[in-house]
Design a protein around this motif. Structure first.
Motif, short mmCIF file in Angstrom:
data_model
loop_
_atom_site.label_atom_id
_atom_site.label_comp_id
_atom_site.label_asym_id
_atom_site.label_seq_id
_atom_site.Cartn_x
_atom_site.Cartn_y
_atom_site.Cartn_z
N HIS A 58 0.81 -1.22 0.00
CA HIS A 58 0.00 0.00 0.00
C HIS A 58 0.84 1.27 0.00
O HIS A 58 0.32 2.37 -0.24
N LYS A 59 2.16 1.12 0.23
CA LYS A 59 3.06 2.28 0.23
C LYS A 59 3.67 2.56 -1.15
O LYS A 59 4.53 3.43 -1.28
N ALA A 60 3.22 1.82 -2.15
CA ALA A 60 3.83 1.96 -3.48
C ALA A 60 3.67 3.37 -4.05
O ALA A 60 4.45 3.78 -4.91
N SER A 61 2.69 4.11 -3.58
CA SER A 61 2.48 5.47 -4.07
C SER A 61 3.40 6.49 -3.41
O SER A 61 3.47 7.65 -3.83
N LEU A 62 4.12 6.04 -2.38
CA LEU A 62 4.97 6.96 -1.61
C LEU A 62 6.43 6.83 -2.03
O LEU A 62 6.91 5.73 -2.31
N TYR A 63 7.13 7.94 -2.02
CA TYR A 63 8.58 7.89 -2.21
C TYR A 63 9.23 7.23 -1.00
O TYR A 63 8.70 7.30 0.12
N SER A 257 13.29 2.05 -5.13
CA SER A 257 11.87 2.23 -4.84
C SER A 257 11.55 1.95 -3.37
O SER A 257 12.33 1.35 -2.64
N THR A 258 10.37 2.36 -2.96
CA THR A 258 9.91 2.14 -1.59
C THR A 258 9.88 0.65 -1.26
O THR A 258 10.36 0.23 -0.19
#
Length: 364
Positions: A58-63, A257-258
């Motif tokens: 769910h953190k894929a949208s975050l840097y 990536s995160t």
């Protein structure tokens, strides 16, 4: 459009053929394809890593945390260095790129063995630098020191264990080369496969602390091989703080990536998985050595997770590799390196059974 003149002399890096290509071209089911071309971990990644990736999807949208604080802390503890001695890259080859961009120009040259990791040449040529090679694929001390005195290269690449041949250079010999050059020459000690060499023979183990007293030496490592994170692209460079500070000027923000960061942090804590991976490799590589002797051709003693078969004139590496490819077995043909040879990743017992079966089929 006019492009930089340096590009005219650069070959595009040829990666190992993907499973998807075999499926598309020959209609072989993906689960029936055996990929032994890219030195990936046949065990995959640690189950703990897979769980961590899923839990953080769910953190894929975050840097990511661009300081890489947790990962650098884990590496600092593992290698007994400071976080200021570490730079993180999208694979260790990105750190190679940082080094080339920071040091090279058309007036400079680089030194490497006759057959070694192709990206050394590519990154150097991007900066217009001249390529100097020793006569042998092995990292022979005398050859490197002689070439250094003649050419005074800006960078020396020591790939140990060496890719794509699999041989290794002892710590004693690496230190001899380092001590023979002055501080205006950077020495890159590329330890991408070091976990395998260290497990096989302690005299080939090189740790970052072994080179920390030298201001002109950087050690490279990766999570792609023994840790099973090839698809996540996480590597690192370790050297003195002043050098690392300069290399940071080459680094783009958020360069991994995160989820790659999550995976590497979790992988750092699962040394049991690495030990199991090396144990599987140790168990299986003996079968490849015995097979070569049975078939009547030579191999290079390996300190990596792959083995290089050297074929006599009556056997052609390109014909063999292409025939295996059509059977759904992907290996690496080394003809592009000027060798009548193939490189084979040591797989699981079942994957290796398939390789031996298909090799006999296409060569008889």
């Amino acid at each position: 459009m006019k492009y930089n003149e340096t590009l005219k002399d650069i070959s595009i890096y040829e990666a190992g053929k993907p499973i998807e290509l075999v499926v598309r071209e020959f209609g072989i089911a993906p689960e029936a394809v055996v990929k032994l071309a890219s030195n990936e971990n046949p065990k995959g990644c640690s189950p703990k890593v897979a769980k961590a990736i899923a839990n953080n999807a769910h953190k894929a949208s975050l840097y990511p945390d661009d300081s890489f604080y947790e990962l650098k802390a884990a590496l600092a503890q593992r290698f007994d260095v400071l976080d200021e001695n570490i730079i993180i890259g999208a694979g260790s080859d990105q750190v190679l790129e940082f080094v080339s961009r920071a040091l090279l120009s058309p007036e400079e040259s680089v030194l490497m063995s006759q057959v070694t990791f192709a990206m050394y040449e590519i990154y150097a040529k991007q900066m217009g630098a001249k390529i100097i090679r020793t006569p042998s694929y092995q990292h022979k001390v005398e050859e490197f020191i002689d070439a250094y005195h003649i050419h005074k290269p800006k960078i020396i690449y020591l790939c140990t264990p060496n890719n794509p041949t699999g041989d290794a250079t002892s710590k004693e010999d690496v230190l001899k080369i380092i001590k023979a050059v002055d501080e205006e020459t950077m020495v890159v000690v590329d330890g991408a496969y070091m976990e395998y060499a260290a497990a096989k023979d302690e005299q080939y183990r090189i740790e970052p602390k072994d080179i920390m007293d030298f201001e002109n030496v950087i050690y490279l490592g990766t999570f792609s091989k023994a840790y099973g994170l090839g698809g996540m692209r996480v590597g690192y460079g370790i050297g003195n703080a002043a050098m690392i500070k300069e290399l940071y000027k080459m680094r783009p923000p958020f360069n991994i990536s995160t989820l790659s960061l999550v995976a590497a942090i979790e992988a750092s804590s699962d040394e049991a998985f690495v030990a199991d991976s090396i144990a599987l490799h140790t168990q299986e590589i003996g079968r490849y050595e015995a097979f070569a002797k049975e078939q009547g051709f030579a191999y290079i003693e390996s300190y990596t997770n792959f083995i290089t078969y050297l074929f006599p004139e009556e056997m052609n590496s390109t014909i063999i590799a292409d025939a295996l490819f059509k059977e759904g077995v992907i290996i690496r043909n080394l003809a592009s390196y000027g060798m009548n040879a193939v490189r084979i990743t040591i797989g699981t017992s079942e994957q290796n059974d398939r390789f031996f079966e298909m090799f006999k089929k296409v060569t008889t």
